[in-house]
Design an enzyme around this catalytic site. Structure first.
Site, PDB file in Angstrom:
ATOM      1  N   GLY A 119      -4.568  -2.505   5.485  1.00 36.73           N
ATOM      2  CA  GLY A 119      -3.749  -3.617   4.993  1.00 36.73           C
ATOM      3  C   GLY A 119      -4.319  -4.981   5.334  1.00 36.73           C
ATOM      4  O   GLY A 119      -4.465  -5.853   4.485  1.00 36.73           O
ATOM      5  N   ARG A 120      -4.687  -5.168   6.603  1.00 39.48           N
ATOM      6  CA  ARG A 120      -5.127  -6.511   7.028  1.00 39.48           C
ATOM      7  C   ARG A 120      -6.553  -6.836   6.605  1.00 39.48           C
ATOM      8  O   ARG A 120      -7.052  -7.910   6.891  1.00 39.48           O
ATOM      9  CB  ARG A 120      -4.920  -6.675   8.532  1.00 39.48           C
ATOM     10  CG  ARG A 120      -5.563  -5.610   9.391  1.00 39.48           C
ATOM     11  CD  ARG A 120      -5.055  -5.672  10.826  1.00 39.48           C
ATOM     12  NE  ARG A 120      -5.545  -4.551  11.624  1.00 39.48           N
ATOM     13  CZ  ARG A 120      -4.969  -3.366  11.697  1.00 39.48           C
ATOM     14  NH1 ARG A 120      -3.890  -3.123  10.976  1.00 39.48           N
ATOM     15  NH2 ARG A 120      -5.461  -2.418  12.463  1.00 39.48           N
TER      16      ARG A 120
ATOM     17  N   LYS B 121       0.837  -1.198   0.000  1.00 46.44           N
ATOM     18  CA  LYS B 121       0.000   0.000   0.000  1.00 46.44           C
ATOM     19  C   LYS B 121       0.877   1.255   0.000  1.00 46.44           C
ATOM     20  O   LYS B 121       0.698   2.153  -0.803  1.00 46.44           O
ATOM     21  CB  LYS B 121      -0.886  -0.037   1.251  1.00 46.44           C
ATOM     22  CG  LYS B 121      -1.894   1.064   1.347  1.00 46.44           C
ATOM     23  CD  LYS B 121      -2.829   0.776   2.508  1.00 46.44           C
ATOM     24  CE  LYS B 121      -3.663   1.984   2.845  1.00 46.44           C
ATOM     25  NZ  LYS B 121      -4.602   1.721   3.938  1.00 46.44           N
TER      26      LYS B 121
ATOM     27  N   HIS C  44      -2.210 -34.070  18.536  1.00 50.22           N
ATOM     28  CA  HIS C  44      -0.978 -34.778  18.918  1.00 50.22           C
ATOM     29  C   HIS C  44       0.119 -33.788  19.284  1.00 50.22           C
ATOM     30  O   HIS C  44       1.296 -34.142  19.299  1.00 50.22           O
ATOM     31  CB  HIS C  44      -0.529 -35.670  17.764  1.00 50.22           C
ATOM     32  CG  HIS C  44      -1.597 -36.642  17.351  1.00 50.22           C
ATOM     33  ND1 HIS C  44      -1.733 -37.881  17.915  1.00 50.22           N
ATOM     34  CD2 HIS C  44      -2.617 -36.513  16.459  1.00 50.22           C
ATOM     35  CE1 HIS C  44      -2.775 -38.498  17.372  1.00 50.22           C
ATOM     36  NE2 HIS C  44      -3.328 -37.686  16.499  1.00 50.22           N
TER      37      HIS C  44
ATOM     38  N   GLU D  47      10.820  -4.535   3.980  1.00 51.21           N
ATOM     39  CA  GLU D  47      10.898  -5.934   3.537  1.00 51.21           C
ATOM     40  C   GLU D  47      10.503  -6.060   2.061  1.00 51.21           C
ATOM     41  O   GLU D  47      11.197  -6.690   1.265  1.00 51.21           O
ATOM     42  CB  GLU D  47       9.954  -6.815   4.372  1.00 51.21           C
ATOM     43  CG  GLU D  47      10.349  -7.018   5.812  1.00 51.21           C
ATOM     44  CD  GLU D  47       9.792  -5.955   6.748  1.00 51.21           C
ATOM     45  OE1 GLU D  47       9.403  -4.858   6.274  1.00 51.21           O
ATOM     46  OE2 GLU D  47       9.730  -6.225   7.964  1.00 51.21           O
TER      47      GLU D  47
ATOM     48  N   LYS E  76      10.282  -0.649  13.829  1.00 49.07           N
ATOM     49  CA  LYS E  76      10.745  -0.352  12.461  1.00 49.07           C
ATOM     50  C   LYS E  76      11.727   0.810  12.491  1.00 49.07           C
ATOM     51  O   LYS E  76      12.780   0.789  11.854  1.00 49.07           O
ATOM     52  CB  LYS E  76       9.555   0.082  11.580  1.00 49.07           C
ATOM     53  CG  LYS E  76       8.604  -1.012  11.154  1.00 49.07           C
ATOM     54  CD  LYS E  76       7.608  -0.414  10.166  1.00 49.07           C
ATOM     55  CE  LYS E  76       6.384  -1.276   9.987  1.00 49.07           C
ATOM     56  NZ  LYS E  76       5.344  -0.641   9.188  1.00 49.07           N
TER      57      LYS E  76
ATOM     58  N   GLU F 157      -3.333  -7.248  15.482  1.00 48.05           N
ATOM     59  CA  GLU F 157      -2.918  -5.908  15.044  1.00 48.05           C
ATOM     60  C   GLU F 157      -4.088  -4.930  15.207  1.00 48.05           C
ATOM     61  O   GLU F 157      -3.893  -3.735  15.415  1.00 48.05           O
ATOM     62  CB  GLU F 157      -2.427  -5.936  13.580  1.00 48.05           C
ATOM     63  CG  GLU F 157      -1.636  -4.699  13.182  1.00 48.05           C
ATOM     64  CD  GLU F 157      -0.881  -4.836  11.860  1.00 48.05           C
ATOM     65  OE1 GLU F 157       0.280  -5.295  11.867  1.00 48.05           O
ATOM     66  OE2 GLU F 157      -1.455  -4.504  10.802  1.00 48.05           O
TER      67      GLU F 157
HETATM   68  O1  F6P Z   1       3.770  -3.339   9.771  1.00 50.80           O
HETATM   69  C1  F6P Z   1       2.399  -3.365   9.704  1.00 50.80           C
HETATM   70  C2  F6P Z   1       1.859  -3.037   8.356  1.00 50.80           C
HETATM   71  O2  F6P Z   1       1.696  -1.674   8.250  1.00 50.80           O
HETATM   72  C3  F6P Z   1       0.553  -3.783   8.150  1.00 50.80           C
HETATM   73  O3  F6P Z   1      -0.523  -3.177   8.724  1.00 50.80           O
HETATM   74  C4  F6P Z   1       0.489  -3.882   6.667  1.00 50.80           C
HETATM   75  O4  F6P Z   1      -0.403  -4.871   6.296  1.00 50.80           O
HETATM   76  C5  F6P Z   1       1.927  -4.205   6.353  1.00 50.80           C
HETATM   77  O5  F6P Z   1       2.666  -3.473   7.292  1.00 50.80           O
HETATM   78  C6  F6P Z   1       2.379  -3.952   4.953  1.00 50.80           C
HETATM   79  O6  F6P Z   1       2.258  -2.601   4.562  1.00 50.80           O
HETATM   80  P1  F6P Z   1       2.346  -2.175   3.043  1.00 50.80           P
HETATM   81  O7  F6P Z   1       1.204  -2.798   2.307  1.00 50.80           O
HETATM   82  O8  F6P Z   1       2.262  -0.676   3.053  1.00 50.80           O
HETATM   83  O9  F6P Z   1       3.660  -2.655   2.503  1.00 50.80           O
END
Ligand code: F6P
Length: 522
Positions: free
Chosen positions: A268-269, A208, A385, A214, A512, A354
């Site tokens: 995002g979630r 987003k 198990h 990452e 972060k 979250e």
């Molecule tokens: O670190 C949390 C977060 O902001 C989530 O809420 C989100 O889903 C994820 O990182 C990824 O964010 P982006 O879509 O901006 O890369």
């Protein structure tokens, strides 16, 4: 309309619930199960879904008081505010419109005075036409070959949702192989690269913000790897992006026509229903993706319109609050009896923790009551198990959702009968346990009295451990959409009752920031 802002523990219903809890806290599920019509009175049927919540430490009065609490804190109005585009994500000054993404009605939804439905439809058409081209082999890579592999590059909501759905719908998958790269750990991307051919791979960068460390690091690594065999002019055939940050996408070198939108009003979630779900549509085809959305919409309509005492997400949210805030249960388990759903607990951990892992209320004051539940789980029967020993005989109260399906997909009925016998067996064992007398009777023929008495305490199951049975006819894209939307609405309901904001996630920022500082010092 602004969300009501009241400390739930100061309401009349909470006071009554507190007294009620004192009266019934030692109630036993085994005794409750003897009540006439217990199962019917504590079940909700909704199309292909049956939710049986009879194996809980609750009475009709408990449900009545919890429903009163929901009314007193303005849940009905809060649900309307969500569906109609109010800026209920106050701390980020945003509306929360994932429900609009799956709405098939013509009723406009206004965000800042603008109907958002047309842009959603346009995005869906783009997802459809792109997916069809790739799946049919018409979309060609830089050497004229069709695409064989999709790599979704994202993290958090831009990874967990699509990954979980693609895994869950494996039965419906087409010939494309889908990979998910998320971790900053370079070994993750390196292992994926081993499986790829640059000529036939399509990279879907999902972010987003398009600034997530990452995702951008993994995307750069994959681009550099791709450019070892191809040129920058080949990028448009192999890289697409889902983002709301068009400038950053452009800087990365992605063609404008290959950008799928994301909007501020989708968190995002909660975003797998937007173009973030592109990898889903590519993996199972657009029709299945659409069916997933339709299932979610079914649950949306149920949540928005049904009375609270027959409303599945509301009831499950209230029962969970009963354990979290009155019994002070620390965690909840999600236990799907389907290997396909093995990633559901991970997905729900982000969605739930979250969202509702907040210690400050809507006034900005520190809360003096428990909020977000800790969620964990794994698939049955494997977990029987593994960790179920603790759930059956440990010292902690762990309410559990058992998710099951009446039919299996491959029709191995012998397996399925055994699977479902375990599904029901576990819930019965948790609820009803095994008494001293039963254990004694069982051991009677196997040893002398002294030996029996020595073993007896270890073999007794106290029981009285709560569970909900969430049972669908069959795992289909539609029923999966319904299931995911159920949990989304449970999250919002709980956030409203706890008087917290469920749609921001400031708690992830500090780590972060510190990682960035440390990196700059290196
Ligand atoms: O670190 C949390 C977060 O902001 C989530 O809420 C989100 O889903 C994820 O990182 C990824 O964010 P982006 O879509 O901006 O890369």
């Amino acid at each position: 309309m602004a969300l009501k802002n009241s400390n739930p523990t100061t309401t009349q219903s909470w006071k009554e619930l507190t007294n009620h809890f004192k009266d019934i806290q030692n109630i036993n599920i085994k005794d409750l199960s003897k009540e006439e019509h217990r199962k019917e009175d504590f079940s909700i049927e909704f199309g292909d879904l049956l939710v049986d919540f009879s194996k809980n430490r609750i009475t009709k009065k408990t449900i009545h008081l919890l429903v009163e609490l929901a009314k007193e804190v303005g849940l009905k109005e809060a649900i309307e505010s969500q569906f109609t585009g109010d800026k209920i994500n106050v701390t980020e000054d945003r509306a929360v419109m994932h429900t609009a993404l799956r709405s098939t009605s013509d009723v406009p939804v206004l965000v800042e005075g603008k109907n958002i439905k047309p842009q959603i439809q346009t995005a869906l058409r783009k997802i459809k036409s792109f997916s069809n081209k790739v799946i049919s082999g018409k979309w060609k890579g830089y050497t004229g070959k069709s695409i064989t592999d999709i790599v979704n590059i994202g993290i958090g909501g831009s990874d967990l949702g699509p990954d979980m759905i693609v895994e869950s719908l494996q039965f419906y998958k087409n010939q494309l192989t889908t990979h998910f790269v998320s971790n900053i750990d370079g070994d993750h991307v390196s292992e994926i690269i081993k499986k790829l051919n640059p000529e036939t791979t399509l990279f879907v960068i999902v972010s987003k913000t398009f600034t997530t460390q990452e995702t951008i690091t993994n995307a750069e690594t994959l681009k550099n790897w791709f450019l070892k065999s191809a040129t920058i002019f080949d990028i448009p055939k192999h890289f697409v992006a889902v983002s709301s940050n068009l400038q950053a996408v452009d800087n990365f070198g992605i063609d404008k026509s290959n950008v799928f939108p994301m909007w501020d009003w989708v968190g995002g979630r909660f975003s797998l229903w937007s173009a973030v779900g592109l990898s889903i549509s590519l993996s199972v085809g657009f029709n299945n993706y659409k069916a997933l959305l339709e299932g979610a919409e079914e649950m949306d309509i149920h949540y928005r319109n049904e009375d609270f005492d027959k409303n599945i997400p509301v009831i499950l949210a209230l029962i969970s609050i009963w354990y979290n805030n009155f019994y002070l249960a620390e965690t909840e388990a999600v236990l799907p009896y389907s290997q396909y759903l093995k990633k559901l607990p991970d997905y729900l951990q982000q969605a739930i923790m979250e969202s509702n892992g907040k210690g400050v209320d809507r006034n900005g004051d520190k809360v003096d009551y428990q909020t977000g539940t800790i969620v964990w789980g794994s698939t049955g029967t494997n977990m029987q198990h593994a960790f179920m020993q603790l759930v059956h005989q440990g010292t902690k109260l762990i309410p559990a959702d058992f998710i099951g399906y009446k039919q299996s997909l491959y029709g191995l009925t012998d397996h399925h009968k055994k699977l479902m016998a375990n599904y029901y067996g576990q819930m019965e064992a948790l609820a009803f346990g095994k008494s001293k007398e039963e254990v004694h009777l069982e051991l009677k023929f196997s040893g002398d009295e002294a030996k029996i008495n020595q073993l007896l305490p270890f073999k007794v199951f106290e029981g009285n451990r709560p569970s909900n049975a969430i049972l669908f006819d069959k795992l289909t894209p539609r029923s999966l959409g319904k299931l995911v939307a159920l949990y989304e609405h449970k999250i919002y309901t709980q956030g409203i009752l706890w008087n917290i904001y469920s749609f921001d996630q400031f708690g992830v920022e500090l780590g972060k920031e510190l990682a960035k500082n440390l990196l700059n010092k290196q």
